[in-house]
Every structure is written in structure tokens, then in C-alpha cells.
Design a protein around this motif. Structure first.
Motif, PDB file in Angstrom:
ATOM      1  N   VAL A   1      42.545  45.104  44.696  1.00 42.47           N
ATOM      2  CA  VAL A   1      43.232  44.032  45.427  1.00 42.47           C
ATOM      3  C   VAL A   1      44.720  44.080  45.080  1.00 42.47           C
ATOM      4  CG1 VAL A   1      43.484  41.544  45.731  1.00 42.47           C
ATOM      5  CG2 VAL A   1      41.201  42.550  45.503  1.00 42.47           C
ATOM      6  N   PRO A   2      45.582  44.345  46.063  1.00 40.66           N
ATOM      7  CA  PRO A   2      47.002  44.505  45.751  1.00 40.66           C
ATOM      8  C   PRO A   2      47.728  43.177  45.562  1.00 40.66           C
ATOM      9  CG  PRO A   2      46.652  44.826  48.098  1.00 40.66           C
ATOM     10  CD  PRO A   2      45.292  44.625  47.487  1.00 40.66           C
ATOM     11  N   TYR A   3      48.756  43.187  44.725  1.00 36.90           N
ATOM     12  CA  TYR A   3      49.705  42.081  44.624  1.00 36.90           C
ATOM     13  C   TYR A   3      50.971  42.484  45.373  1.00 36.90           C
ATOM     14  CZ  TYR A   3      46.989  39.860  40.895  1.00 36.90           C
ATOM     15  OH  TYR A   3      45.999  39.238  40.169  1.00 36.90           O
ATOM     16  N   ARG A   4      51.528  41.542  46.121  1.00 38.10           N
ATOM     17  CA  ARG A   4      52.805  41.761  46.798  1.00 38.10           C
ATOM     18  C   ARG A   4      53.720  40.611  46.394  1.00 38.10           C
ATOM     19  NH1 ARG A   4      51.062  45.984  46.912  1.00 38.10           N
ATOM     20  NH2 ARG A   4      50.412  47.283  48.678  1.00 38.10           N
ATOM     21  N   ILE A   5      54.680  40.892  45.555  1.00 37.82           N
ATOM     22  CA  ILE A   5      55.555  39.866  44.983  1.00 37.82           C
ATOM     23  C   ILE A   5      56.962  40.063  45.517  1.00 37.82           C
ATOM     24  CG2 ILE A   5      56.473  38.898  42.838  1.00 37.82           C
ATOM     25  CD1 ILE A   5      53.957  40.020  41.430  1.00 37.82           C
ATOM     26  N   ASP A   6      57.569  38.985  46.031  1.00 36.74           N
ATOM     27  CA  ASP A   6      58.921  39.102  46.567  1.00 36.74           C
ATOM     28  C   ASP A   6      59.641  37.764  46.479  1.00 36.74           C
ATOM     29  OD1 ASP A   6      61.099  40.476  47.800  1.00 36.74           O
ATOM     30  OD2 ASP A   6      59.627  41.711  48.872  1.00 36.74           O
ATOM     31  N   ASN A   7      60.919  37.795  46.807  1.00 40.79           N
ATOM     32  CA  ASN A   7      61.754  36.603  46.759  1.00 40.79           C
ATOM     33  C   ASN A   7      61.252  35.539  47.725  1.00 40.79           C
ATOM     34  OD1 ASN A   7      64.303  35.247  48.222  1.00 40.79           O
ATOM     35  ND2 ASN A   7      64.742  35.496  46.048  1.00 40.79           N
ATOM     36  N   GLY A   8      61.267  34.259  47.289  1.00 39.09           N
ATOM     37  CA  GLY A   8      60.732  33.180  48.116  1.00 39.09           C
ATOM     38  C   GLY A   8      61.463  33.003  49.424  1.00 39.09           C
TER      39      GLY A   8
ATOM     40  N   ALA B   1      36.004  37.681  45.690  1.00 38.75           N
ATOM     41  CA  ALA B   1      37.323  38.288  45.508  1.00 38.75           C
ATOM     42  C   ALA B   1      37.440  39.635  46.214  1.00 38.75           C
ATOM     43  CB  ALA B   1      37.611  38.453  44.014  1.00 38.75           C
ATOM     44  N   GLU B   2      36.318  40.322  46.377  1.00 40.85           N
ATOM     45  CA  GLU B   2      36.335  41.637  47.018  1.00 40.85           C
ATOM     46  C   GLU B   2      36.778  41.575  48.479  1.00 40.85           C
ATOM     47  OE1 GLU B   2      33.845  40.391  45.275  1.00 40.85           O
ATOM     48  OE2 GLU B   2      34.012  41.623  43.463  1.00 40.85           O
ATOM     49  N   ARG B   3      36.733  40.384  49.093  1.00 37.65           N
ATOM     50  CA  ARG B   3      37.108  40.261  50.494  1.00 37.65           C
ATOM     51  C   ARG B   3      38.614  40.102  50.684  1.00 37.65           C
ATOM     52  NH1 ARG B   3      34.125  36.553  54.459  1.00 37.65           N
ATOM     53  NH2 ARG B   3      35.232  38.013  55.810  1.00 37.65           N
ATOM     54  N   LEU B   4      39.355  39.957  49.600  1.00 34.46           N
ATOM     55  CA  LEU B   4      40.792  39.748  49.713  1.00 34.46           C
ATOM     56  C   LEU B   4      41.516  41.023  50.148  1.00 34.46           C
ATOM     57  CD1 LEU B   4      41.609  37.644  46.514  1.00 34.46           C
ATOM     58  CD2 LEU B   4      41.579  36.843  48.885  1.00 34.46           C
ATOM     59  N   LEU B   5      42.418  40.858  51.112  1.00 35.52           N
ATOM     60  CA  LEU B   5      43.313  41.953  51.478  1.00 35.52           C
ATOM     61  C   LEU B   5      44.460  42.062  50.491  1.00 35.52           C
ATOM     62  CD1 LEU B   5      43.627  41.400  55.343  1.00 35.52           C
ATOM     63  CD2 LEU B   5      41.966  42.801  54.088  1.00 35.52           C
ATOM     64  N   GLY B   6      44.722  40.989  49.781  1.00 37.03           N
ATOM     65  CA  GLY B   6      45.788  41.014  48.793  1.00 37.03           C
ATOM     66  C   GLY B   6      46.248  39.618  48.440  1.00 37.03           C
ATOM     67  N   VAL B   7      47.123  39.552  47.437  1.00 35.64           N
ATOM     68  CA  VAL B   7      47.735  38.306  46.995  1.00 35.64           C
ATOM     69  C   VAL B   7      49.242  38.463  47.142  1.00 35.64           C
ATOM     70  CG1 VAL B   7      48.094  36.720  45.069  1.00 35.64           C
ATOM     71  CG2 VAL B   7      45.883  37.876  45.340  1.00 35.64           C
ATOM     72  N   GLY B   8      49.846  37.603  47.958  1.00 32.22           N
ATOM     73  CA  GLY B   8      51.291  37.610  48.123  1.00 32.22           C
ATOM     74  C   GLY B   8      51.902  36.464  47.336  1.00 32.22           C
ATOM     75  N   ILE B   9      53.028  36.720  46.681  1.00 30.59           N
ATOM     76  CA  ILE B   9      53.647  35.712  45.808  1.00 30.59           C
ATOM     77  C   ILE B   9      55.146  35.656  46.083  1.00 30.59           C
ATOM     78  CG2 ILE B   9      54.027  34.974  43.424  1.00 30.59           C
ATOM     79  CD1 ILE B   9      51.567  36.649  42.647  1.00 30.59           C
ATOM     80  N   GLY B  10      55.638  34.446  46.401  1.00 27.45           N
ATOM     81  CA  GLY B  10      57.067  34.228  46.553  1.00 27.45           C
ATOM     82  C   GLY B  10      57.629  33.604  45.295  1.00 27.45           C
ATOM     83  N   VAL B  11      58.715  34.180  44.760  1.00 31.02           N
ATOM     84  CA  VAL B  11      59.292  33.718  43.497  1.00 31.02           C
ATOM     85  C   VAL B  11      60.798  33.521  43.656  1.00 31.02           C
ATOM     86  CG1 VAL B  11      57.565  34.879  42.057  1.00 31.02           C
ATOM     87  CG2 VAL B  11      59.651  36.098  42.704  1.00 31.02           C
TER      88      VAL B  11
ATOM     89  N   LEU C   1      51.604  41.222  34.184  1.00 31.93           N
ATOM     90  CA  LEU C   1      51.016  40.070  33.511  1.00 31.93           C
ATOM     91  C   LEU C   1      49.864  39.477  34.323  1.00 31.93           C
ATOM     92  CD1 LEU C   1      54.281  38.308  32.276  1.00 31.93           C
ATOM     93  CD2 LEU C   1      52.662  39.660  30.912  1.00 31.93           C
ATOM     94  N   LEU C   2      50.009  39.449  35.631  1.00 24.75           N
ATOM     95  CA  LEU C   2      48.935  38.917  36.474  1.00 24.75           C
ATOM     96  C   LEU C   2      47.726  39.851  36.469  1.00 24.75           C
ATOM     97  CD1 LEU C   2      51.025  37.567  39.487  1.00 24.75           C
ATOM     98  CD2 LEU C   2      49.741  36.215  37.824  1.00 24.75           C
ATOM     99  N   ARG C   3      47.976  41.147  36.501  1.00 25.05           N
ATOM    100  CA  ARG C   3      46.856  42.094  36.468  1.00 25.05           C
ATOM    101  C   ARG C   3      46.054  41.924  35.188  1.00 25.05           C
ATOM    102  NH1 ARG C   3      45.626  44.490  40.825  1.00 25.05           N
ATOM    103  NH2 ARG C   3      47.301  45.193  42.187  1.00 25.05           N
ATOM    104  N   GLU C   4      46.745  41.620  34.093  1.00 24.58           N
ATOM    105  CA  GLU C   4      46.065  41.452  32.810  1.00 24.58           C
ATOM    106  C   GLU C   4      45.338  40.116  32.710  1.00 24.58           C
ATOM    107  OE1 GLU C   4      49.426  44.057  30.317  1.00 24.58           O
ATOM    108  OE2 GLU C   4      49.305  41.876  30.103  1.00 24.58           O
ATOM    109  N   ALA C   5      45.828  39.094  33.439  1.00 22.83           N
ATOM    110  CA  ALA C   5      45.294  37.738  33.253  1.00 22.83           C
ATOM    111  C   ALA C   5      44.321  37.291  34.330  1.00 22.83           C
ATOM    112  CB  ALA C   5      46.452  36.741  33.181  1.00 22.83           C
ATOM    113  N   VAL C   6      44.484  37.797  35.564  1.00 27.84           N
ATOM    114  CA  VAL C   6      43.711  37.282  36.693  1.00 27.84           C
ATOM    115  C   VAL C   6      42.489  38.150  36.929  1.00 27.84           C
ATOM    116  CG1 VAL C   6      43.781  36.624  39.130  1.00 27.84           C
ATOM    117  CG2 VAL C   6      45.826  36.352  37.710  1.00 27.84           C
ATOM    118  N   ASP C   7      41.356  37.499  37.127  1.00 27.38           N
ATOM    119  CA  ASP C   7      40.090  38.209  37.303  1.00 27.38           C
ATOM    120  C   ASP C   7      39.913  38.597  38.776  1.00 27.38           C
ATOM    121  OD1 ASP C   7      37.621  39.318  36.857  1.00 27.38           O
ATOM    122  OD2 ASP C   7      36.543  37.406  36.900  1.00 27.38           O
TER     123      ASP C   7
END
Length: 434
Positions: A198-205, A148-158, A187-193
């Protein structure tokens, strides 16, 4: 050191690194010699930046080319293994999670189906979605054996409007799926290991779809474009900077008929109430059509298209033909509004329903759009299909952390520097205290 324009030497170094990384990413492999005119940087700056990036493992050699009378020139490229990104598409029928390397090559994927909650309607349980994302991230990292340390981030389209807040990060207002101010990032920060860095980037799909098509698909080379996401619902993204982020539009909730059909959002007369896949199938049933019993939305829409356009010698279903014809006109009117408002160079159609309906349906939509739009902008826009297929939202989601990484010059996210407040703050504080 701060220059007269307010930019520090650190800012200039980051901008130079960003310019080199972007040019190598989109146009590489390139030689150091070619990078100079391509980026506008001096040969000395190119040498320094390339040396840094090679030493950090972000850039690598990729062969050589002959030069005019001199030694062969070494070609450079962004190293595919120098980073990993995860893209997540929270659709209205499933959650898809994909792991990519730095060149957007898929390394692993996981999918989880979504169903409406028992209360009825498209109201999806937030806890279920968070669990699907958590399980999907763990699955793809495990499958590709990537720490997981190699991730530049997690992007999420919603689906829905995304608000970025200081307290909870990204908050999703998804009215059509029953999400009212859902603090998804918290919620993801609390649930995902995952490591906290590692940044989350969440935006419109629709925005992530637009980003993908502009970077890698049918939008490449366009100065401005509107990318339409046509699925269970309808959305769009308008882009005026080919490399910059677009702007999500709640285009599906544009009013096309006063006191018209009730939309999933609760209002009357929205475009989505006529043109979204869910509404299309409902209108077919009302007209006497017979979608396959118990079929999912994608299968049912394919049946509608087949009923309207059967094979040679078979009779078309008049209800299906009428529903598609009316839908084409509503969409054409919606396209005309996009043309008149934004005067884009291109309009591109993506999303699973748009891809399923295809070019034949799009030709009908285009004819209506040109008839309804103002003549001058209509004559200067091209209308076509996106080229990245049904995975484009996931690819675009993965681009979100990648774009941030490039904007930081290829450096991992650091906390903002603590700077002393301006001198006047002490003076004002002293005066207000008396």
C-alpha cells in the motif's frame, strides 16, 4: 517489444487504459461509442480496454441510452467499490483522516486535535502526529469494515516542503512547525499496520488543496490556476495542467516588508507574518482587541470578523476593522505577485481561515490585487472562493494515490522491471579497469 519512439506495447496498453478510466471518471457514464472520439482511440482499442476493465471490476454498466435508429447504447462508469483511498490532512490544529471510495464518497472519518509543544510556538511532536495518523487509519478502516488490502494508497497533506528521497521516501521540511528533515514516510511505514504494497503519497497541503479544486471544485475547466491555502499560515499551489499535479509555492514567505514583522519561519517581513490567521490575531491583540480568552484559533478569528462587522445597530471595533483592512492590502499585494509571475486564469481561495473571512473580505483583497498587478494579466484573471469547503485538503490528499492509480492504467503498484544495462557499460568498465 519496443517501438521506435521508445514506448513499448505495454506502455501503449497502459496509456489506453488510463485514457478510458480518466474519461469515464470525469465525464461518465459514457457509452463505448462516445468513448472513441472522447479518447482518440479506435473502436477496436475501446472494445479491448473496456473488456479488460470490466473483467477486472474497475468499470461497470450504468444503464443505457437510446441511439439514433439502433439498439440502446450501454453506459459505462468507473465502479465506486473497486477501490478505497485514505486522505490525511496534517493541519496545524488537528489531524483529520478520511476513507473514500473511488468516487470520493466519504465512508468514514476520524479527527485528533494538535497542540503546540510545551517549549512554546508551533512545534508539534512528530511522534504524536504519527500516532494520530496510525490511530486514525485504524479507526476509519474499522468503522467502514474495509480490509487494508483494498486500499489503493494513503495520501497525506502536510505543512512545509516535501522532499522525495530514495532512502526514506517523503521527508518533510516544516520550518514553521519545527520539523527539520522529518522522514515521515519511513516513520509511518514503521508505525502503521498496513501491507507493504500500500503506497504512501505525501505532499504539501496547499498542493493537495489545489489538486482537489482543479479536479472537483472551482478550478474545473481552467487551463491554469493558483489555489491559495489560507489558515494558520499561508501557502499556494500553481497548476498549469488541469489533470496533472500542481507545484507547491511557499508563497507565505514572500517578503512584503523589508525589516518587517518576524515570521514563524524566523525571517522578517514575510506575508505570513501579516496575513496568516495566527499573525492576524496577534496584530489584533497588539491594537487593543480582545480575542475570547482560551479560545482556539478558529473561534478567535470568527470573533475578530464579528467585531469588525457586528450586527445592525452595534458599533464596529475600530482595531478589528483596521487590522482586517491592512491584511486585505497585504494579501492583495501578494495576489498581485502571483498574477504578475504566473498570469493564471483563476485565483481561488481555500483553507479554513479563507472560508471564514469569506467573499466580503475577498472583494477588498481583489481590489488591491488589481491595483498592484500589471494591467494586462490582471484584466484576464478571475478571483474567487474555492467550493470544496474545509475538507478540501483531505480530498486532495486522497486524490494523490488515485491519480497514481489512473496513471498506471488502473493496475496496482508493481516493482519496476529489471532491465539489462546498456552495452556500452561493459566497455567502459573494461577500459577503466586498465
Amino acid at each position: 517489444m519496443t517501438r521506435s519512439n521508445g514506448r513499448t506495447v505495454r506502455d501503449l496498453r497502459r496509456e489506453n487504459r488510463t485514457a478510458v478510466l480518466r474519461r469515464l471518471y470525469f465525464d461518465g457514464p459514457m457509452s463505448r461509442f462516445a468513448l472513441g472520439p472522447a479518447t482518440g482511440l479506435s473502436s477496436g482499442s475501446i472494445s479491448n480496454v473496456v473488456a479488460e476493465l470490466v473483467a477486472e471490476g474497475l468499470v461497470e454498466e450504468a444503464g443505457s441510452v437510446d441511439s439514433a435508429g439502433g439498439r440502446p447504447r450501454i453506459l459505462l462508469r468507473v465502479a465506486p467499490d473497486s477501490g478505497r483511498m485514505i486522505g490525511v490532512d496534517v493541519g496545524e490544529t488537528r489531524v483529520r483522516v478520511e476513507l473514500f471510495d473511488l468516487t470520493l464518497t466519504e465512508l468514514a472519518r476520524a479527527e485528533r486535535p494538535l497542540s503546540p509543544s510545551e517549549e512554546g510556538g508551533a512545534r508539534y511532536d512528530v511522534g504524536v502526529v504519527v500516532d494520530h495518523i496510525r490511530e486514525g487509519i485504524a479507526e476509519v478502516l474499522r468503522a467502514a469494515e474495509v480490509p487494508a488490502e483494498r486500499l489503493l494508497g494513503v495520501g497525506i497533506g502536510v505543512p512545509g516542503i516535501v522532499e522525495h528521497t530514495d532512502a526514506d521516501g517523503a521527508v518533510v521540511h516544516g520550518q514553521t512547525i519545527g520539523w527539520d528533515a522529518v522522514p515521515l514516510e519511513r516513520l509511518l511505514r514503521e508505525a502503521v499496520d498496513l501491507p507493504p504494497e500500500v503506497p504512501y503519497r505525501i505532499d504539501n497541503g496547499a498542493k493537495t488543496l489545489g489538486q482537489a479544486e482543479m479536479w472537483f471544485g472551482a478550478g474545473r475547466g481552467a487551463r491554469s490556476a493558483v489555489v491559495v491555502l489560507f489558515g494558520s499560515g499561508v501557502g499556494a499551489c500553481v497548476t498549469t495542467d488541469p489533470l496533472g499535479p500542481g507545484r507547491a509555492l511557499e508563497w507565505g514567505h514572500l517578503k512584503v516588508r523589508v525589516r518587517g514583522r518576524r515570521c514563524r519561519c524566523g525571517a522578517l517581513g514575510c506575508l505570513e507574518a501579516y496575513a496568516g490567521a495566527e499573525a492576524l490575531l496577534e496584530r489584533w491583540r497588539e491594537a487593543g482587541g480582545l480575542p475570547p480568552e482560551g479560545a482556539d484559533e478558529e473561534t478567535a478569528l470568527a470573533a475578530l470578523v464579528a467585531a469588525a462587522h457586528p450586527g445592525e445597530g452595534a458599533a464596529a471595533d475600530p482595531a478589528a476593522v483596521a487590522v482586517l483592512a491592512e491584511t486585505a492590502e497585504y494579501l492583495g499585494a501578494g495576489f498581485a505577485d502571483l498574477i504578475n509571475l504566473f498570469q493564471p486564469e483563476r485565483i481561488l481561495v481555500g483553507g479554513w481561515a479563507g472560508l471564514l473571512l469569506g467573499t466580503r473580505f475577498l472583494a477588498e483583497v481583489e481590489a488591491h490585487a488589481r491595483a498592484y498587478a500589471l494591467a494586462y494579466p490582471a484584466a484576464r484573471v478571475s478571483i474567487g472562493m474555492g467550493t470544496l469547503g474545509p475538507d478540501a485538503v483531505t480530498v486532495g490528499a486522497a486524490i494523490l494515490p488515485l491519480a497514481d492509480f489512473f496513471a498506471r492504467g488502473g493496475r496496482h503498484e508493481d516493482p519496476p522491471p529489471v532491465e539489462p544495462p546498456p552495452a556500452w557499460t561493459d566497455t567502459v568498465r573494461h577500459r577503466t579497469a586498465h
